[in-house]
Design a protein around this motif. Structure first.
Motif, PDB file in Angstrom:
ATOM      1  N   SER A  61       0.529  -1.169  -0.203  1.00  0.00           N
ATOM      2  CA  SER A  61      -0.281   0.098  -0.034  1.00  0.00           C
ATOM      3  C   SER A  61       0.951   1.438   0.160  1.00  0.00           C
ATOM      4  N   GLU A  62       2.476   1.090   0.417  1.00  0.00           N
ATOM      5  CA  GLU A  62       3.236   2.445   0.195  1.00  0.00           C
ATOM      6  C   GLU A  62       3.087   2.313  -1.353  1.00  0.00           C
ATOM      7  N   GLU A  63       2.718   4.347  -1.218  1.00  0.00           N
ATOM      8  CA  GLU A  63       3.435   5.185  -2.500  1.00  0.00           C
ATOM      9  C   GLU A  63       5.050   5.166  -2.722  1.00  0.00           C
ATOM     10  N   VAL A  64       5.316   4.143  -3.899  1.00  0.00           N
ATOM     11  CA  VAL A  64       6.541   5.069  -4.125  1.00  0.00           C
ATOM     12  C   VAL A  64       6.861   5.554  -5.717  1.00  0.00           C
ATOM     13  N   ASP A  65       8.221   6.239  -6.143  1.00  0.00           N
ATOM     14  CA  ASP A  65       8.260   6.911  -7.104  1.00  0.00           C
ATOM     15  C   ASP A  65       8.045   6.424  -8.635  1.00  0.00           C
ATOM     16  N   VAL A  66       8.022   6.657  -9.358  1.00  0.00           N
ATOM     17  CA  VAL A  66       7.455   6.278 -10.514  1.00  0.00           C
ATOM     18  C   VAL A  66       8.576   5.018 -11.194  1.00  0.00           C
ATOM     19  N   ARG A  67       8.022   3.976 -11.172  1.00  0.00           N
ATOM     20  CA  ARG A  67       9.519   3.409 -11.964  1.00  0.00           C
ATOM     21  C   ARG A  67       9.622   2.589 -13.626  1.00  0.00           C
ATOM     22  N   PRO A  68      10.591   2.868 -14.016  1.00  0.00           N
ATOM     23  CA  PRO A  68      10.984   2.786 -14.667  1.00  0.00           C
ATOM     24  C   PRO A  68      10.019   0.944 -16.384  1.00  0.00           C
ATOM     25  N   GLU A  69      10.782   0.289 -14.869  1.00  0.00           N
ATOM     26  CA  GLU A  69      10.021  -0.756 -15.345  1.00  0.00           C
ATOM     27  C   GLU A  69       8.443  -1.921 -15.305  1.00  0.00           C
ATOM     28  N   TRP A  70       7.386  -0.655 -15.217  1.00  0.00           N
ATOM     29  CA  TRP A  70       6.513  -0.937 -14.657  1.00  0.00           C
ATOM     30  C   TRP A  70       5.866  -1.236 -16.321  1.00  0.00           C
ATOM     31  N   ALA A  71       6.368   0.013 -16.868  1.00  0.00           N
ATOM     32  CA  ALA A  71       6.140  -0.489 -18.170  1.00  0.00           C
ATOM     33  C   ALA A  71       6.058  -1.805 -19.117  1.00  0.00           C
ATOM     34  N   LEU A  72       7.467  -2.383 -19.076  1.00  0.00           N
ATOM     35  CA  LEU A  72       7.530  -3.778 -19.853  1.00  0.00           C
ATOM     36  C   LEU A  72       7.218  -4.533 -18.780  1.00  0.00           C
ATOM     37  N   GLN A  73       6.817  -4.855 -17.145  1.00  0.00           N
ATOM     38  CA  GLN A  73       6.581  -5.324 -16.784  1.00  0.00           C
ATOM     39  C   GLN A  73       4.935  -5.989 -17.139  1.00  0.00           C
ATOM     40  N   ALA A  74       3.725  -4.554 -17.677  1.00  0.00           N
ATOM     41  CA  ALA A  74       2.843  -3.986 -17.344  1.00  0.00           C
ATOM     42  C   ALA A  74       2.813  -4.748 -19.216  1.00  0.00           C
ATOM     43  N   THR A  75       3.583  -4.911 -20.014  1.00  0.00           N
ATOM     44  CA  THR A  75       3.667  -5.617 -21.415  1.00  0.00           C
ATOM     45  C   THR A  75       3.486  -7.252 -21.065  1.00  0.00           C
ATOM     46  N   ARG A  76       4.920  -7.881 -20.324  1.00  0.00           N
ATOM     47  CA  ARG A  76       4.299  -8.936 -20.246  1.00  0.00           C
ATOM     48  C   ARG A  76       3.076 -10.160 -19.475  1.00  0.00           C
ATOM     49  N   LEU A  77       2.801  -8.948 -18.858  1.00  0.00           N
ATOM     50  CA  LEU A  77       1.221  -9.744 -17.881  1.00  0.00           C
ATOM     51  C   LEU A  77       0.458  -8.890 -19.365  1.00  0.00           C
ATOM     52  N   THR A  78       0.225  -8.709 -19.663  1.00  0.00           N
ATOM     53  CA  THR A  78      -0.750  -8.094 -20.877  1.00  0.00           C
ATOM     54  C   THR A  78      -0.778  -9.511 -21.760  1.00  0.00           C
ATOM     55  N   ASN A  79       0.491  -9.844 -22.216  1.00  0.00           N
ATOM     56  CA  ASN A  79       0.677 -10.819 -22.993  1.00  0.00           C
ATOM     57  C   ASN A  79      -0.322 -11.937 -22.349  1.00  0.00           C
ATOM     58  N   ARG A  80       0.390 -12.223 -21.029  1.00  0.00           N
ATOM     59  CA  ARG A  80       0.147 -13.852 -20.240  1.00  0.00           C
ATOM     60  C   ARG A  80      -1.252 -13.908 -20.211  1.00  0.00           C
ATOM     61  N   LEU A  81      -1.919 -12.540 -19.801  1.00  0.00           N
ATOM     62  CA  LEU A  81      -3.482 -12.675 -19.493  1.00  0.00           C
ATOM     63  C   LEU A  81      -3.908 -13.159 -20.864  1.00  0.00           C
ATOM     64  N   ARG A  82      -3.709 -12.163 -21.894  1.00  0.00           N
ATOM     65  CA  ARG A  82      -4.503 -12.802 -23.582  1.00  0.00           C
ATOM     66  C   ARG A  82      -4.391 -14.110 -23.391  1.00  0.00           C
ATOM     67  N   VAL A  83      -3.083 -15.207 -23.012  1.00  0.00           N
ATOM     68  CA  VAL A  83      -3.087 -16.225 -23.675  1.00  0.00           C
ATOM     69  C   VAL A  83      -4.175 -17.610 -22.581  1.00  0.00           C
ATOM     70  N   VAL A  84      -3.620 -16.470 -21.217  1.00  0.00           N
ATOM     71  CA  VAL A  84      -4.511 -17.235 -20.410  1.00  0.00           C
ATOM     72  C   VAL A  84      -6.074 -17.483 -20.698  1.00  0.00           C
TER      73      VAL A  84
END
Length: 305
Positions: free
Chosen positions: A211-234
């Motif tokens: 729940s603790e807020e953190v600064d913007v992380r550059p890896e979020w976009a790449l992680q989101a792309t990976r998970l988007t692809n995984r969700l589509r397959v699932v």
């Protein structure tokens, strides 16, 4: 059960990670071992290779001369595709047989040298990449394995780039230290992430979310792309679209380190149609129409509509 894809460039140190995880109880499906089985003397696979690359790839006893095959198959993209077109379907069929035989509570470790190249990353609950710099890998191949330098460079060049591997890596294990260092990283991965992940998936439990807020992380976009692809397959044909939403998609200001997605269902589909699919894929239901990740290493919230 969870499926973990393990890969890395040739000479990176995958065998150390595979051995460490197998010693702890992972159910190993080794693509290299299977690749040898399907082209053993008397197999249809070996017959196809001889037809494609000639009798010169055979040893005097009729077994495959792997070095001779490599010298012919890795000279250009066309020859490499010809090789993969023969071996990949055979290896895939045998791997599926072994997967079907795995226990219900298994952590299945699939050691696949060309996991990135064959586009199979989204089909795993987690992808682990073992990395070492190219000069280190070259030294290992020529020194420890006795591979001619020209052949070693050709093998390295034929494989995925570092950038391509980073794009699919849920876990990045840096093998710049000693084998013991790498084994320790693998053991920690097993204890801290893989074991609880498998238990959460099997028991339909969502991992805790920060729940603790953190600064913007550059890896979020790449992680989101990976998970988007995984969700589509699932979700398969039950899902029309997957959209990364919320503060981590905006990449502005501070926010909890939780990736949020909207899963939009195909026409005629209801949230109940995707509940079991998402749970099996690592995203159990937290409340009606809302799913979260069972993986303790990556917090995710999914709204289904």
């Amino acid at each position: 059960m969870i499926r973990v894809g393990l890969t890395g460039g040739i000479g990176a140190g995958k065998s150390t990670v595979a051995r460490t995880l197998t010693e702890r109880g992972a159910y190993l499906i080794d693509a290299d071992v299977i690749a040898r089985e399907v082209v053993a003397p008397g197999t249809d696979g070996l017959t196809q290779l001889v037809e494609a690359f000639g009798e010169g790839i055979l040893q005097p006893d009729g077994a495959l001369d792997r070095a001779a095959l490599a010298a012919r198959a890795f000279v250009d993209e066309g020859q490499r595709k010809k090789l993969n077109g023969i071996t990949h379907p055979l290896v895939g069929a045998r791997a599926f047989e072994l997967l079907e035989a795995a226990p219900a509570d298994a952590i299945v470790l699939q050691d696949i040298p060309l996991l990135v190249e064959n586009g199979s990353a989204p089909f795993f609950h987690l992808v682990v990449i073992v990395h070492a710099d190219e000069d280190v890998r070259l030294a290992r191949l020529t020194g420890q394995r006795g591979m001619p330098e020209e052949d070693a460079r050709a093998r390295i060049k034929s494989q995925a780039s570092v950038e391509d591997r980073r794009a699919v890596a849920d876990v990045w294990l840096d093998n710049s230290g000693t084998p013991d260092d790498l084994a320790a990283l693998a053991a920690a991965l097993w204890d801290e992430r893989l074991v609880p992940y498998e238990g959460n998936v099997r028991n339909r439990i969502c991992a805790p979310q920060p729940s603790e807020e953190v600064d913007v992380r550059p890896e979020w976009a790449l992680q989101a792309t990976r998970l988007t692809n995984r969700l589509r397959v699932v979700g398969g044909d039950t899902i029309a679209d997957v959209v990364h939403v919320g503060p981590t998609a905006a990449s502005a200001g501070r926010a909890p380190d939780v990736l949020e997605f909207e899963v939009r269902l195909a026409d005629g589909k209801a949230p109940a149609d995707v509940t079991a699919l998402l749970a099996d894929g690592g995203f159990p239901e937290r409340s009606a129409g809302v799913h979260a990740n069972a993986d303790p290493g990556r917090a995710v919230t999914i709204s289904v509509s």
